[in-house]
Design a protein around this motif. Structure first.
Motif, mmCIF file in Angstrom:
data_model
loop_
_atom_site.group_PDB
_atom_site.id
_atom_site.type_symbol
_atom_site.label_atom_id
_atom_site.label_comp_id
_atom_site.label_asym_id
_atom_site.label_seq_id
_atom_site.Cartn_x
_atom_site.Cartn_y
_atom_site.Cartn_z
ATOM 1 N N TRP A 1 -6.588 73.511 8.334
ATOM 2 C CA TRP A 1 -6.184 72.456 7.299
ATOM 3 C C TRP A 1 -6.985 72.449 5.812
ATOM 4 C CZ3 TRP A 1 -2.146 69.430 8.158
ATOM 5 C CH2 TRP A 1 -1.632 69.442 9.262
ATOM 6 N N LEU A 2 -8.165 73.046 5.794
ATOM 7 C CA LEU A 2 -8.695 73.245 4.541
ATOM 8 C C LEU A 2 -8.168 74.021 3.693
ATOM 9 C CD1 LEU A 2 -12.771 73.219 5.722
ATOM 10 C CD2 LEU A 2 -11.701 71.619 4.301
ATOM 11 N N GLN A 3 -7.492 75.090 4.220
ATOM 12 C CA GLN A 3 -6.757 76.007 3.459
ATOM 13 C C GLN A 3 -5.304 75.547 2.923
ATOM 14 O OE1 GLN A 3 -7.094 79.813 5.153
ATOM 15 N NE2 GLN A 3 -8.341 78.913 6.368
ATOM 16 N N LYS A 4 -5.045 74.344 3.267
ATOM 17 C CA LYS A 4 -3.615 73.764 2.752
ATOM 18 C C LYS A 4 -3.691 73.162 1.666
ATOM 19 C CE LYS A 4 -1.769 73.922 7.129
ATOM 20 N NZ LYS A 4 -0.362 74.257 7.703
ATOM 21 N N GLU A 5 -2.221 73.480 1.090
ATOM 22 C CA GLU A 5 -2.015 72.915 -0.442
ATOM 23 C C GLU A 5 -2.194 71.361 -0.328
ATOM 24 O OE1 GLU A 5 0.953 74.656 -2.243
ATOM 25 O OE2 GLU A 5 0.880 73.569 -4.183
ATOM 26 N N ASP A 6 -2.617 70.764 -1.585
ATOM 27 C CA ASP A 6 -2.685 69.469 -1.301
ATOM 28 C C ASP A 6 -1.486 68.882 -2.291
ATOM 29 O OD1 ASP A 6 -3.361 66.697 -1.191
ATOM 30 O OD2 ASP A 6 -4.934 66.993 -2.751
ATOM 31 N N ILE A 7 -0.639 68.587 -1.682
ATOM 32 C CA ILE A 7 0.663 68.071 -2.534
ATOM 33 C C ILE A 7 1.051 66.908 -2.783
ATOM 34 C CG2 ILE A 7 3.165 68.507 -2.874
ATOM 35 C CD1 ILE A 7 2.887 70.609 -0.660
ATOM 36 N N VAL A 8 1.041 66.337 -4.275
ATOM 37 C CA VAL A 8 1.332 65.081 -4.448
ATOM 38 C C VAL A 8 2.853 65.097 -5.061
ATOM 39 C CG1 VAL A 8 0.762 63.101 -5.981
ATOM 40 C CG2 VAL A 8 -1.068 64.696 -5.139
ATOM 41 N N GLU B 1 4.467 61.948 3.167
ATOM 42 C CA GLU B 1 4.235 62.782 1.695
ATOM 43 C C GLU B 1 2.996 63.331 2.009
ATOM 44 O OE1 GLU B 1 6.446 63.534 0.154
ATOM 45 O OE2 GLU B 1 8.158 62.147 0.003
ATOM 46 N N PHE C 1 -5.409 68.386 3.715
ATOM 47 C CA PHE C 1 -6.445 67.624 4.096
ATOM 48 C C PHE C 1 -6.577 66.467 4.163
ATOM 49 C CE2 PHE C 1 -11.068 66.872 5.250
ATOM 50 C CZ PHE C 1 -11.060 67.894 6.075
ATOM 51 N N ARG C 2 -5.591 65.747 3.339
ATOM 52 C CA ARG C 2 -5.508 64.303 3.272
ATOM 53 C C ARG C 2 -4.861 64.008 4.412
ATOM 54 N NH1 ARG C 2 -7.442 62.812 -1.547
ATOM 55 N NH2 ARG C 2 -7.264 64.519 -3.112
ATOM 56 N N ILE D 1 -7.201 63.790 7.365
ATOM 57 C CA ILE D 1 -8.265 62.431 7.212
ATOM 58 C C ILE D 1 -7.342 61.172 8.034
ATOM 59 C CG2 ILE D 1 -9.053 60.877 5.529
ATOM 60 C CD1 ILE D 1 -9.644 63.104 3.853
ATOM 61 N N LEU E 1 -15.509 67.163 2.227
ATOM 62 C CA LEU E 1 -14.571 67.978 2.744
ATOM 63 C C LEU E 1 -13.437 68.362 1.844
ATOM 64 C CD1 LEU E 1 -14.763 66.369 6.310
ATOM 65 C CD2 LEU E 1 -15.294 68.828 5.796
ATOM 66 N N LEU E 2 -12.926 67.309 1.000
ATOM 67 C CA LEU E 2 -11.866 67.556 0.147
ATOM 68 C C LEU E 2 -12.248 68.598 -1.071
ATOM 69 C CD1 LEU E 2 -10.152 63.992 -0.171
ATOM 70 C CD2 LEU E 2 -9.148 66.110 0.411
ATOM 71 N N SER F 1 -12.225 71.933 0.227
ATOM 72 C CA SER F 1 -10.909 72.197 0.360
ATOM 73 C C SER F 1 -10.339 72.687 -0.728
ATOM 74 C CB SER F 1 -10.239 71.092 0.969
ATOM 75 O OG SER F 1 -8.675 71.273 0.940
ATOM 76 N N VAL G 1 -10.791 76.427 -1.693
ATOM 77 C CA VAL G 1 -10.155 77.356 -1.136
ATOM 78 C C VAL G 1 -8.625 77.301 -0.994
ATOM 79 C CG1 VAL G 1 -12.092 77.966 0.524
ATOM 80 C CG2 VAL G 1 -10.784 75.947 1.124
ATOM 81 N N ARG G 2 -8.165 76.053 -1.168
ATOM 82 C CA ARG G 2 -6.493 76.067 -1.065
ATOM 83 C C ARG G 2 -5.880 76.390 -2.243
ATOM 84 N NH1 ARG G 2 -7.525 69.717 -1.518
ATOM 85 N NH2 ARG G 2 -7.383 69.403 -3.864
ATOM 86 N N PRO G 3 -4.673 76.751 -1.844
ATOM 87 C CA PRO G 3 -4.026 77.355 -3.136
ATOM 88 C C PRO G 3 -3.405 76.131 -4.018
ATOM 89 C CG PRO G 3 -2.577 77.637 -0.967
ATOM 90 C CD PRO G 3 -3.876 77.039 -0.658
ATOM 91 N N ASN G 4 -2.906 76.356 -5.120
ATOM 92 C CA ASN G 4 -2.141 75.174 -5.902
ATOM 93 C C ASN G 4 -1.133 75.949 -6.660
ATOM 94 O OD1 ASN G 4 -1.529 72.913 -7.038
ATOM 95 N ND2 ASN G 4 -3.074 72.867 -8.411
ATOM 96 N N LEU H 1 7.859 69.501 -4.822
ATOM 97 C CA LEU H 1 7.261 67.952 -5.309
ATOM 98 C C LEU H 1 8.501 67.235 -5.220
ATOM 99 C CD1 LEU H 1 5.291 69.011 -8.558
ATOM 100 C CD2 LEU H 1 4.450 68.810 -6.280
ATOM 101 N N TYR I 1 10.598 63.877 0.021
ATOM 102 C CA TYR I 1 11.148 64.284 1.309
ATOM 103 C C TYR I 1 11.944 63.370 1.817
ATOM 104 C CZ TYR I 1 11.526 66.152 6.000
ATOM 105 O OH TYR I 1 12.117 66.662 7.126
#
Lengths: 354, 121
Positions: free
Chosen positions: A70-77, A243, A247-248, A251, B25-26, B29, B32-35, B42, B45
């Motif tokens: 989960w740490l490596q997952k993209e944080d999408i807003v 949505e 990592f969020r 949490i 933790l964030l 994250s 290491v996480r991609p963006n 976006l 959903y």
């Protein structure tokens, strides 16, 4: 209460640091145990499969693998939530914070406590509703119809089941004559039932109705399955969490299971005698005379009782189908609340009569 | 600072600890996480189809009625708690007083019930 061995000769900041570290353990250890033991393994066995087996012996390292993933997952807003991105990002933290605020009052032993409030259980009931704020914020700021509906459903459900929970606790408070959780534990273990003191007086025996109501309300507060309309995956995708990603989302997930552990601890303090050894009190008369080894044994005993209670929560979760929204509200308002009010009056009459 | 206030300060530390551990933790994250945001990713959903209308749809008044009922009963619970701790001292007097109080509230619940407020339609 004798001053704790460590607390006596440590500076305030060091004490606070120790308490916070202890609090981290008290939140994350039950959460991890609950997720591995029940969500991964028990659920799998109930569905005739093995569950995770690859990471470590019997998949016991699966939790660390999951966190790493989960740490490596993209944080999408999402684009529609961008204007309120800050609030959107903060919501899971509020849900997690409410768990930490809740664990503050749980007593783990005669001296092993974080805070010793006179209004302990009242405080616990008050802060347990902080998570509603986080959930409403998440549902609203996602700018998604599913999220909004899920958030509103969650709010309607949590406030409806907050009441039976509060009213069920009043029965315990009447019996113990105090709101302090330590004194409730002592009152149960040192107490006697109608003059017979063979097993102490764990309130699950004399307050069985309150115990059942409390556990049903806990089930609803945790939005576990018979009460999981807020995150009903077949209608609302994932409700207020739809949505969230990366990592969020985790949490939210950690917060849910950590709260399950903490609520089970509070339930065992209220109804199962807390950190006391079941059926044995060794003739202690007050808090000062309790032997020191209880500070080591107490947390383990409480942890065991917590596991047993969470087992029942999860068993119900894996066994029952989902309620409908109107059934849920009817159950809370027309059955649980009247029954718990009657329970209060019966308890009070018996307390005054004996 | 008195021990009383100090124990409430512990609550503040615990609240901060929650934000701190989650922030930590964030932060890890974020390293290491991609963006790689794309317009499709976006999108709001809605089960795979393009979203219709805006996200904040109108909601029903029934949530509001339940919230009002909740406030009434929650305040009631606040009044019962101090009585519950002192019941031994007040004995029969306290019992009768609270019987009247809970009775009036039960009457309120029955009234709401008869009015059909507790029905979820």
């Amino acid at each position: 209460m004798n001053s704790a061995l460590i607390a006596a000769d440590l500076a305030y900041w060091a004490q606070s640091l120790l308490r916070v570290l202890g609090g981290l353990v008290a939140v994350l250890l039950p959460a991890g145990t609950v997720v591995y033991l029940f969500l991964f393994k028990m659920m799998s066995f109930m569905q005739s499969r093995l569950g995770p087996m690859e990471a470590g012996p019997y998949g016991s390292m699966q939790l660390f693998a999951e966190v790493g993933k989960w740490l490596q997952k993209e944080d999408i807003v999402p684009a529609n939530a961008q204007p309120e991105a800050r609030i959107f990002k903060m919501a899971p933290l509020i849900v997690l914070a409410s768990t930490f605020l809740l664990v503050v009052v749980v007593p783990f032993g005669p001296d092993a406590w974080f805070t010793d409030f006179e209004v302990g259980i009242f405080y616990a009931l008050a802060v347990s509703s902080v998570s509603v704020l986080g959930i409403l914020i998440a549902g609203w700021s996602s700018a998604n119809k599913y999220s909004l509906l899920g958030g509103l459903r969650a709010a309607g459900q949590l406030i409806a089941y907050e009441l039976p929970m509060v009213l069920a606790v009043i029965g315990v408070v009447i019996q113990a004559g105090t709101m302090n959780l330590q004194q409730i534990v002592v009152a149960q273990n040192a107490g006697s039932m109608f003059g017979w003191n063979g097993v102490g007086n764990p309130y699950i025996l004399t307050q069985f109705v309150a115990f059942i109501i409390f556990m049903i309300s806990v089930q609803a507060e945790l939005t576990q399955t018979p009460f999981d309309m807020p995150i009903a995956e077949s209608e609302l995708v994932s409700g207020y969490m739809t949505e969230y990603s990366g990592f969020r989302f985790l949490i939210f997930f950690i917060g849910e299971f950590a709260t399950a552990g903490v609520f089970a601890m509070i339930a065992s303090v209220l109804f199962l005698g807390g950190w006391g050894v079941p059926f044995a009190w060794f003739g202690w008369t007050d808090m000062d005379s309790i032997d020191n080894w209880m500070n080591v044994a107490g947390p383990l005993i409480l942890f065991t009782k917590m596991i047993v209670l969470v087992f029942f929560i999860m068993w119900v979760r894996f066994s029952f189908p989902r309620f409908r929204e109107d059934q849920l509200q009817r159950f809370a308002w027309k059955i649980l609340i009247p029954v718990s009010l009657v329970n209060i009056m019966v308890t009070a009459v018996l307390k005054v009569a004996f | 600072m008195s021990p009383f206030l100090r124990s409430y300060l512990t609550v503040v530390w615990f609240g901060l600890a929650a934000f701190l551990i989650a922030g930590l933790l964030l932060g890890i994250s974020a390293l290491v996480r991609p963006n790689k945001p794309t317009a499709e990713k976006l999108l709001t959903y809605e089960s795979g189809v393009d979203p219709v209308g805006e996200g904040w749809s109108q909601s029903q008044i029934r949530y509001y009625v339940f919230a009002l009922l909740f406030v009434i009963f929650d305040v009631e619970a606040v009044f019962i708690f101090p009585w519950a701790t002192q019941l031994e001292r007040y004995a029969v007097f306290g019992l009768v007083e609270m019987g009247v109080f809970v009775g009036v509230l039960l009457l309120g619940l029955v009234y709401a019930w008869r009015k059909g407020v507790l029905r979820w339609v």
